[in-house]
Design a protein around this motif. Structure first.
Motif, PDB file in Angstrom:
ATOM      1  N   ARG A 181       0.817  -1.214   0.000  1.00  0.00           N
ATOM      2  CA  ARG A 181       0.000   0.000   0.000  1.00  0.00           C
ATOM      3  C   ARG A 181       0.849   1.262   0.000  1.00  0.00           C
ATOM      4  O   ARG A 181       0.470   2.269  -0.569  1.00  0.00           O
ATOM      5  N   HIS A 182       1.984   1.211   0.700  1.00  0.00           N
ATOM      6  CA  HIS A 182       2.888   2.359   0.796  1.00  0.00           C
ATOM      7  C   HIS A 182       4.235   1.868   1.303  1.00  0.00           C
ATOM      8  O   HIS A 182       4.327   0.776   1.857  1.00  0.00           O
ATOM      9  N   PRO A 183       5.285   2.683   1.121  1.00  0.00           N
ATOM     10  CA  PRO A 183       6.596   2.263   1.619  1.00  0.00           C
ATOM     11  C   PRO A 183       6.835   2.704   3.058  1.00  0.00           C
ATOM     12  O   PRO A 183       6.137   3.574   3.578  1.00  0.00           O
ATOM     13  N   GLY A 184       7.824   2.088   3.661  1.00  0.00           N
ATOM     14  CA  GLY A 184       8.345   2.497   4.951  1.00  0.00           C
ATOM     15  C   GLY A 184       9.856   2.588   4.835  1.00  0.00           C
ATOM     16  O   GLY A 184      10.489   1.641   4.363  1.00  0.00           O
ATOM     17  N   MET A 185      10.444   3.713   5.208  1.00  0.00           N
ATOM     18  CA  MET A 185      11.879   3.928   5.080  1.00  0.00           C
ATOM     19  C   MET A 185      12.485   4.167   6.456  1.00  0.00           C
ATOM     20  O   MET A 185      11.930   4.912   7.262  1.00  0.00           O
ATOM     21  N   ILE A 186      13.614   3.510   6.709  1.00  0.00           N
ATOM     22  CA  ILE A 186      14.315   3.642   7.992  1.00  0.00           C
ATOM     23  C   ILE A 186      15.793   3.857   7.725  1.00  0.00           C
ATOM     24  O   ILE A 186      16.372   3.220   6.841  1.00  0.00           O
ATOM     25  N   ARG A 187      16.411   4.736   8.507  1.00  0.00           N
ATOM     26  CA  ARG A 187      17.865   4.943   8.432  1.00  0.00           C
ATOM     27  C   ARG A 187      18.549   3.792   9.157  1.00  0.00           C
ATOM     28  O   ARG A 187      18.109   3.382  10.239  1.00  0.00           O
ATOM     29  N   VAL A 188      19.626   3.271   8.560  1.00  0.00           N
ATOM     30  CA  VAL A 188      20.367   2.156   9.145  1.00  0.00           C
ATOM     31  C   VAL A 188      21.853   2.488   9.191  1.00  0.00           C
ATOM     32  O   VAL A 188      22.339   3.322   8.423  1.00  0.00           O
ATOM     33  N   ALA A 189      22.578   1.813  10.070  1.00  0.00           N
ATOM     34  CA  ALA A 189      24.019   2.035  10.190  1.00  0.00           C
ATOM     35  C   ALA A 189      24.790   1.336   9.075  1.00  0.00           C
ATOM     36  O   ALA A 189      25.842   1.806   8.647  1.00  0.00           O
ATOM     37  N   ALA A 190      24.268   0.193   8.603  1.00  0.00           N
ATOM     38  CA  ALA A 190      24.948  -0.584   7.560  1.00  0.00           C
ATOM     39  C   ALA A 190      23.911  -1.272   6.689  1.00  0.00           C
ATOM     40  O   ALA A 190      22.796  -1.553   7.135  1.00  0.00           O
ATOM     41  N   GLY A 191      24.278  -1.548   5.448  1.00  0.00           N
ATOM     42  CA  GLY A 191      23.394  -2.287   4.556  1.00  0.00           C
ATOM     43  C   GLY A 191      22.330  -1.449   3.891  1.00  0.00           C
ATOM     44  O   GLY A 191      21.341  -1.977   3.396  1.00  0.00           O
ATOM     45  N   GLY A 192      22.512  -0.146   3.854  1.00  0.00           N
ATOM     46  CA  GLY A 192      21.517   0.730   3.252  1.00  0.00           C
ATOM     47  C   GLY A 192      21.845   1.083   1.813  1.00  0.00           C
ATOM     48  O   GLY A 192      22.830   0.615   1.241  1.00  0.00           O
ATOM     49  N   THR A 193      20.988   1.900   1.244  1.00  0.00           N
ATOM     50  CA  THR A 193      21.171   2.402  -0.111  1.00  0.00           C
ATOM     51  C   THR A 193      20.690   3.843  -0.163  1.00  0.00           C
ATOM     52  O   THR A 193      20.120   4.348   0.801  1.00  0.00           O
ATOM     53  N   SER A 194      20.888   4.476  -1.284  1.00  0.00           N
ATOM     54  CA  SER A 194      20.365   5.819  -1.528  1.00  0.00           C
ATOM     55  C   SER A 194      18.956   5.669  -2.108  1.00  0.00           C
ATOM     56  O   SER A 194      18.777   5.017  -3.136  1.00  0.00           O
ATOM     57  N   VAL A 195      17.966   6.228  -1.445  1.00  0.00           N
ATOM     58  CA  VAL A 195      16.566   6.089  -1.845  1.00  0.00           C
ATOM     59  C   VAL A 195      16.112   7.350  -2.583  1.00  0.00           C
ATOM     60  O   VAL A 195      16.339   8.472  -2.108  1.00  0.00           O
ATOM     61  N   ALA A 196      15.467   7.156  -3.716  1.00  0.00           N
ATOM     62  CA  ALA A 196      14.921   8.274  -4.483  1.00  0.00           C
ATOM     63  C   ALA A 196      13.715   8.857  -3.756  1.00  0.00           C
ATOM     64  O   ALA A 196      12.883   8.109  -3.217  1.00  0.00           O
ATOM     65  N   LEU A 197      13.614  10.175  -3.754  1.00  0.00           N
ATOM     66  CA  LEU A 197      12.482  10.841  -3.113  1.00  0.00           C
ATOM     67  C   LEU A 197      12.228  12.185  -3.777  1.00  0.00           C
ATOM     68  O   LEU A 197      12.925  12.567  -4.703  1.00  0.00           O
ATOM     69  N   GLU A 198      11.195  12.853  -3.311  1.00  0.00           N
ATOM     70  CA  GLU A 198      10.864  14.191  -3.786  1.00  0.00           C
ATOM     71  C   GLU A 198      10.950  15.170  -2.629  1.00  0.00           C
ATOM     72  O   GLU A 198      10.606  14.833  -1.491  1.00  0.00           O
ATOM     73  N   ILE A 199      11.381  16.383  -2.941  1.00  0.00           N
ATOM     74  CA  ILE A 199      11.437  17.458  -1.949  1.00  0.00           C
ATOM     75  C   ILE A 199      10.306  18.430  -2.260  1.00  0.00           C
ATOM     76  O   ILE A 199      10.181  18.918  -3.383  1.00  0.00           O
ATOM     77  N   TRP A 200       9.480  18.685  -1.249  1.00  0.00           N
ATOM     78  CA  TRP A 200       8.346  19.603  -1.360  1.00  0.00           C
ATOM     79  C   TRP A 200       8.518  20.727  -0.355  1.00  0.00           C
ATOM     80  O   TRP A 200       9.095  20.534   0.714  1.00  0.00           O
ATOM     81  N   GLU A 201       7.978  21.890  -0.688  1.00  0.00           N
ATOM     82  CA  GLU A 201       7.887  23.000   0.258  1.00  0.00           C
ATOM     83  C   GLU A 201       6.454  23.025   0.749  1.00  0.00           C
ATOM     84  O   GLU A 201       5.513  22.984  -0.047  1.00  0.00           O
TER      85      GLU A 201
END
Length: 130
Positions: free
Chosen positions: A48-68
């Motif tokens: 239904r939707h994603p969930g993103m979490i910051r990790v110390a190891a094993g991560g990647t660069s995730v594409a996103l959008e910046i909104w004001e």
């Protein structure tokens, strides 16, 4: 005093997706596409939707959008988000930090890890063209 804030979104609030109307109704203005630094993991929450979490190891660069987003409508937008999603600081690939939508750790338990896709759009195949 600045009456707006930047908000990084990585899921259904993005342009052309299911909840983008919530973003635009809150007065959000799309600024640009961007990426996190390479310390994030991404899960599909029931597809239904994603969930993103910051990790110390094993991560990647995730594409996103910046909104004001106007500060006056920030709370209303957050209240429209699914349970388990929260606002935290997201580090962008250039090292700057902005507010962003993150998952609480319990939300990703037993969910499908989609980190290798690098984005919700790549996982779902819903790409945006202006």
């Amino acid at each position: 005093m600045n009456n707006t804030t930047l908000l990084a979104v990585n899921g259904t609030l993005m342009r052309g997706l299911e909840l983008n109307g919530n973003m635009t109704a809150a007065g959000g203005v799309f600024l640009r596409e961007d990426h996190t630094d390479p310390h994030y993991r991404l899960w599909s929450i029931g597809d239904r939707h994603p969930g993103m979490i910051r990790v110390a190891a094993g991560g990647t660069s995730v594409a996103l959008e910046i909104w004001e987003l106007p500060l006056a409508s920030f709370a209303a937008l957050l209240l429209s988000e699914p349970a388990g999603l929260a606002i935290g600081k997201v580090t962008l690939r250039d090292g700057n930090q902005v507010l962003g939508v993150l998952a609480e750790p319990w939300l990703v338990d037993n969910q499908k890890d989609i980190t290798a896709h690098g984005s919700w759009r790549a996982y779902t195949g819903h790409f945006y063209s202006a």
